[in-house]
Motif scaffolding. Structure first.
Motif, PDB file in Angstrom:
ATOM      1  N   GLU A 318      88.624  33.799 -26.941  1.00  0.00           N
ATOM      2  CA  GLU A 318      87.347  33.598 -26.109  1.00  0.00           C
ATOM      3  C   GLU A 318      86.714  34.930 -26.451  1.00  0.00           C
ATOM      4  O   GLU A 318      87.472  36.067 -26.315  1.00  0.00           O
ATOM      5  CB  GLU A 318      87.758  33.453 -24.960  1.00  0.00           C
ATOM      6  N   GLY A 319      85.275  34.951 -26.335  1.00  0.00           N
ATOM      7  CA  GLY A 319      84.781  36.238 -26.495  1.00  0.00           C
ATOM      8  C   GLY A 319      83.246  36.086 -25.624  1.00  0.00           C
ATOM      9  O   GLY A 319      82.943  34.835 -25.351  1.00  0.00           O
ATOM     10  N   LEU A 320      82.850  37.311 -25.169  1.00  0.00           N
ATOM     11  CA  LEU A 320      81.676  37.273 -24.473  1.00  0.00           C
ATOM     12  C   LEU A 320      80.664  37.588 -25.375  1.00  0.00           C
ATOM     13  O   LEU A 320      80.586  38.915 -25.916  1.00  0.00           O
ATOM     14  CB  LEU A 320      81.683  38.136 -23.221  1.00  0.00           C
ATOM     15  N   VAL A 321      79.763  36.899 -25.886  1.00  0.00           N
ATOM     16  CA  VAL A 321      78.765  37.157 -26.750  1.00  0.00           C
ATOM     17  C   VAL A 321      77.270  36.749 -26.172  1.00  0.00           C
ATOM     18  O   VAL A 321      77.211  35.491 -25.753  1.00  0.00           O
ATOM     19  CB  VAL A 321      79.096  36.443 -28.278  1.00  0.00           C
ATOM     20  N   VAL A 322      76.350  37.582 -25.995  1.00  0.00           N
ATOM     21  CA  VAL A 322      75.002  37.489 -25.711  1.00  0.00           C
ATOM     22  C   VAL A 322      73.950  37.040 -26.762  1.00  0.00           C
ATOM     23  O   VAL A 322      74.001  38.042 -27.662  1.00  0.00           O
ATOM     24  CB  VAL A 322      74.748  38.335 -24.655  1.00  0.00           C
ATOM     25  N   TYR A 323      73.264  36.102 -26.560  1.00  0.00           N
ATOM     26  CA  TYR A 323      72.325  35.754 -27.317  1.00  0.00           C
ATOM     27  C   TYR A 323      70.710  35.798 -26.872  1.00  0.00           C
ATOM     28  O   TYR A 323      70.879  35.171 -25.819  1.00  0.00           O
ATOM     29  CB  TYR A 323      72.573  34.677 -28.337  1.00  0.00           C
ATOM     30  N   ASP A 324      69.723  35.968 -27.537  1.00  0.00           N
ATOM     31  CA  ASP A 324      68.501  35.504 -26.996  1.00  0.00           C
ATOM     32  C   ASP A 324      68.487  33.875 -27.156  1.00  0.00           C
ATOM     33  O   ASP A 324      69.360  33.231 -27.636  1.00  0.00           O
ATOM     34  CB  ASP A 324      67.441  36.191 -27.903  1.00  0.00           C
ATOM     35  N   SER A 325      67.398  33.185 -26.428  1.00  0.00           N
ATOM     36  CA  SER A 325      67.318  31.870 -26.852  1.00  0.00           C
ATOM     37  C   SER A 325      67.285  31.415 -28.166  1.00  0.00           C
ATOM     38  O   SER A 325      66.716  32.229 -28.935  1.00  0.00           O
ATOM     39  CB  SER A 325      66.056  31.226 -26.108  1.00  0.00           C
ATOM     40  N   GLU A 326      67.634  30.156 -28.692  1.00  0.00           N
ATOM     41  CA  GLU A 326      67.376  29.797 -30.027  1.00  0.00           C
ATOM     42  C   GLU A 326      65.928  29.805 -30.424  1.00  0.00           C
ATOM     43  O   GLU A 326      65.790  30.111 -31.575  1.00  0.00           O
ATOM     44  CB  GLU A 326      68.019  28.337 -30.035  1.00  0.00           C
ATOM     45  N   GLU A 327      65.170  29.528 -29.706  1.00  0.00           N
ATOM     46  CA  GLU A 327      63.769  29.605 -29.941  1.00  0.00           C
ATOM     47  C   GLU A 327      63.312  31.064 -30.226  1.00  0.00           C
ATOM     48  O   GLU A 327      62.705  31.492 -31.417  1.00  0.00           O
ATOM     49  CB  GLU A 327      62.846  29.211 -28.771  1.00  0.00           C
ATOM     50  N   GLU A 328      63.812  32.216 -29.510  1.00  0.00           N
ATOM     51  CA  GLU A 328      63.406  33.502 -29.763  1.00  0.00           C
ATOM     52  C   GLU A 328      63.970  33.877 -30.919  1.00  0.00           C
ATOM     53  O   GLU A 328      63.449  34.541 -31.740  1.00  0.00           O
ATOM     54  CB  GLU A 328      63.940  34.191 -28.432  1.00  0.00           C
ATOM     55  N   ILE A 329      65.297  33.530 -31.267  1.00  0.00           N
ATOM     56  CA  ILE A 329      65.745  34.262 -32.493  1.00  0.00           C
ATOM     57  C   ILE A 329      65.200  33.761 -33.774  1.00  0.00           C
ATOM     58  O   ILE A 329      65.042  34.455 -34.602  1.00  0.00           O
ATOM     59  CB  ILE A 329      67.461  33.519 -32.353  1.00  0.00           C
ATOM     60  N   LYS A 330      64.979  32.235 -33.879  1.00  0.00           N
ATOM     61  CA  LYS A 330      64.510  31.543 -34.836  1.00  0.00           C
ATOM     62  C   LYS A 330      62.845  31.863 -34.978  1.00  0.00           C
ATOM     63  O   LYS A 330      62.314  32.552 -36.241  1.00  0.00           O
ATOM     64  CB  LYS A 330      64.539  30.205 -34.565  1.00  0.00           C
ATOM     65  N   ALA A 331      62.059  32.548 -34.040  1.00  0.00           N
ATOM     66  CA  ALA A 331      60.870  33.152 -33.993  1.00  0.00           C
ATOM     67  C   ALA A 331      60.763  34.496 -34.638  1.00  0.00           C
ATOM     68  O   ALA A 331      60.099  34.824 -35.563  1.00  0.00           O
ATOM     69  CB  ALA A 331      59.930  33.453 -32.763  1.00  0.00           C
ATOM     70  N   LYS A 332      61.865  35.487 -34.206  1.00  0.00           N
ATOM     71  CA  LYS A 332      62.165  36.524 -34.862  1.00  0.00           C
ATOM     72  C   LYS A 332      62.328  36.592 -36.174  1.00  0.00           C
ATOM     73  O   LYS A 332      62.092  37.516 -37.128  1.00  0.00           O
ATOM     74  CB  LYS A 332      63.228  37.596 -34.069  1.00  0.00           C
ATOM     75  N   PHE A 333      63.156  35.485 -36.602  1.00  0.00           N
ATOM     76  CA  PHE A 333      63.843  35.433 -38.192  1.00  0.00           C
ATOM     77  C   PHE A 333      62.742  34.875 -38.995  1.00  0.00           C
ATOM     78  O   PHE A 333      62.883  35.158 -40.143  1.00  0.00           O
ATOM     79  CB  PHE A 333      65.087  34.828 -38.139  1.00  0.00           C
TER      80      PHE A 333
END
Length: 333
Positions: A318-333
């Motif tokens: 188990e890990g604590l992993v923080v991401y932006d929202s899926e929409e934000e990640i795909k928009a940046k990428f």
């Protein structure tokens, strides 16, 4: 191995301070892109330290580990091994890892005496040879990283997710790590960015350095355990391997590019050994992500011998992993 490579034995080497106390010989390096000590180093060294305190006919059957605080790569680590119970057939150990007076890691390890007689019941989950994908089906990790992350303008896109990728030398460090680390990988074609919904990640890994599988009969409790003199070092090497490209694969299950996290830290790590893990053989991994919730993610892996198809270990983390929202990640990428 290449002259640039660092042997696993050197990475994990411990100096004995007393009968139950050990200190790292080398500084505990951080993985590329990370500031803290590699979790696999802590898991493997805690197991290695405890191995020095049990008879040679006892092997680890399970480890339950907790990462208490981030390890500092600039400081050596002290391991203290406590004997919880020493029975005829089972030994329970507790290992604590400290930097100065700060507790950074703890593990509980169960050892069992190796049986010489036949089991009353004997079963190992096995994948049929006709259903076991061959390592050749998968891609060399360094070459795949270059084609999927570095080339064709992709490096600029990854720079939108991780600032480090804006520097060419950053990507070169990843490639060098794939080439020269103690672990050799074979990844699926879409490892770094999968566009297809899936609940299963398949890959291969093995340890480059030779590790003996010949059983030791040296009962000298003061000897140093190495890859050359003790078959149980396979368990140590596997513990190191088991934490590599494991938690990092969470985006694969959510159709997001790898390295898209903002923050990542392991919370715990658990291994159940089912038989001796022959780490120089190709190991076939099946990884699943049964839960991602409140920024806490669980990964579960089953590890099989790539030749026989027999299960050798089960791992969960188990890990604590923080991401932006899926929409934000795909928009940046």
């Amino acid at each position: 191995m290449s002259s640039k490579s660092t042997s696993l034995e050197k990475i994990l080497e411990l100096t004995r301070v007393s009968a139950t106390r050990f200190v790292t010989t080398a500084l505990p390096a951080a993985p590329v892109g990370s500031r803290g000590t590699f979790g696999g180093t802590l898991v493997a060294q805690s197991l290695l330290a405890s191995l020095h305190t049990v008879p040679v006919d006892f092997v680890p059957t399970s480890l339950h580990c907790y990462f208490v605080s981030g390890g500092d790569p600039s400081r050596k680590i002290f391991y203290e091994v406590q004997d919880l119970r020493h029975g005829k057939n089972f030994i329970h150990k507790h290992v604590r890892a400290y930097q100065s007076k700060r507790l950074v890691f703890t593990s509980a390890i169960l050892y069992a005496r190796e049986k010489k007689d036949h089991d009353s019941l004997h079963f190992l989950k096995t994948i049929k040879s006709s259903e076991l994908p061959k390592p050749e089906k998968f891609k060399d990790a360094a070459e795949l990283f270059k084609s999927q992350v570095v080339e064709n303008g992709n490096l600029e896109r990854y720079g939108h997710l991780q600032a480090g990728f804006k520097e060419p030398s950053y990507a070169e460090r990843f490639i060098s790590s794939f080439h020269h680390s103690p672990i050799e990988y074979r990844f699926p074609q879409d490892m770094f960015y999968s566009h297809h919904p899936t609940d299963l990640l398949e890959k291969y890994a093995r340890i480059r350095d030779p590790v003996t599988v010949k059983k030791t009969h040296d009962h000298d409790p003061s000897r140093t355990i190495t890859p050359e003199n003790d078959h149980r070092y396979n368990y140590v090497a596997f513990a190191y391997l088991s934490d590599s490209y494991f938690l990092l694969t969470v985006p694969y299950f959510h159709q997001l590019p790898m390295y898209s996290h903002k923050f990542s830290v392991s919370l715990d790590h658990c291994i159940h050994f089912h038989q001796l893990p022959r780490v120089n053989d190709w190991i076939y991994l099946q990884v699943r992500n049964p839960r991602s919730y409140w920024d806490k993610h669980v990964l579960q892996g089953e590890y099989f011998n790539g030749q026989s198809g027999e299960i050798i270990a089960s791992v969960s983390q188990e890990g604590l992993v923080v991401y932006d929202s899926e929409e934000e990640i795909k928009a940046k990428f």
